[in-house]
Write an enzyme that holds these catalytic residues in place. Structure first.
Site: not given
Ligand code: PGA
Length: 243
Positions: A12-14, A91, A93, A163, A169, A208, A229-230
């Site tokens: 998930n590159w956001k 998600h 966010e 999640e 994150g 994470s 993500g990261g």
């Protein structure tokens, strides 16, 4: 993970990555036959990623409406049109920054499925809710409301992502025991009442995930992959997740 469910690694590159970053990423990417390789870039970049063998591309959200005067929104049909094959829905966010309700997420899920997309439906509790002992009740409510009124045929195209919001994150991962406990609850208690095939459904963990903790998470019976993500932003760490 279980032998009958293939491990999925979903990036998930956001709101990250430039066209140049993506070129470098794709030059180094090594999709693995043994693991599903999925990435959700910013939607406008989808055409830069389609056509790469072994790579499935998707969006991070889609509209609940089929088409019309909804400035800035992306229809599920347009996502399908450009060769994408899945979308994330719900998600944390989006739930937080765009106040997306369970009812809206149910409509979005149905719109995406109708257009022929696969859906990765996200759920998870905040730290406050975990500390109150409400983790299971929160996840159950999110799934029951967001995934209601679906047929068994429709649920075949849904992946669940657990999640915990406090792990996204933050560098703090849920321990394998904490994650497995919620995954087993989702698989054995929640999904059977929602027309899901509990043995076949893929349930991803997110929050994470990185190469250093992925294999111990995958050692858990009910964890079938990661929503990342990261650690999905660099081809080196994403490749490491692919095994
Ligand atoms: P993270 O993000 O891996 O950077 O914690 C996961 C996600 O939000 O899907």
């Amino acid at each position: 993970m279980s032998a009958e469910r293939k491990v999925h690694v979903v990036g998930n590159w956001k709101m990250n990555m430039s066209a140049k970053d993506i070129k470098f990423f794709l030059d180094e990417l090594k999709p693995a036959a043994a693991r599903e390789t999925w990435i959700a870039p910013q939607a406008i970049h989808i055409p830069l990623l389609t056509g790469k063998p072994g790579l499935h591309v998707g969006t991070q959200d889609c509209s609940e409406k089929e088409n019309g005067a909804f400035t800035g929104d992306l229809s599920a049909a347009s996502i399908k049109d450009v060769g994408a094959h899945f979308t994330l829905i719900g998600h944390s966010e989006r739930r937080e920054y765009h106040a997306e309700s369970d009812e809206l997420l149910n409509k979005k899920t149905k719109a995406a499925l109708k257009a022929g997309l696969k859906v990765i439906f996200c759920c998870g509790e905040t730290l406050e809710l975990r500390e109150q002992g409400s983790t299971e009740a929160t996840v159950k409510h999110q799934l029951e409301e967001g995934l209601k009124d679906l047929t068994a045929q429709e649920t075949e195209n849904i992946i669940i992502a657990y999640e915990p919001v406090w792990a996204i994150g933050t560098g703090v991962t849920a321990s394998p025991e904490q994650a497995q406990e919620v995954h087993a609850f989702i698989r054995n208690t929640v999904l059977p009442n929602l027309n899901f095939d509990q043995e076949k459904t893929i349930i991803l963990y997110g929050g994470s995930v990185k190469p250093e903790n992925f294999s111990e998470l995958l050692n858990c019976e009910d964890i079938d992959g990661g929503l990342v993500g990261g650690a999905s932003l660099k081809a080196s760490s994403y490749n490491a997740l692919l095994g």
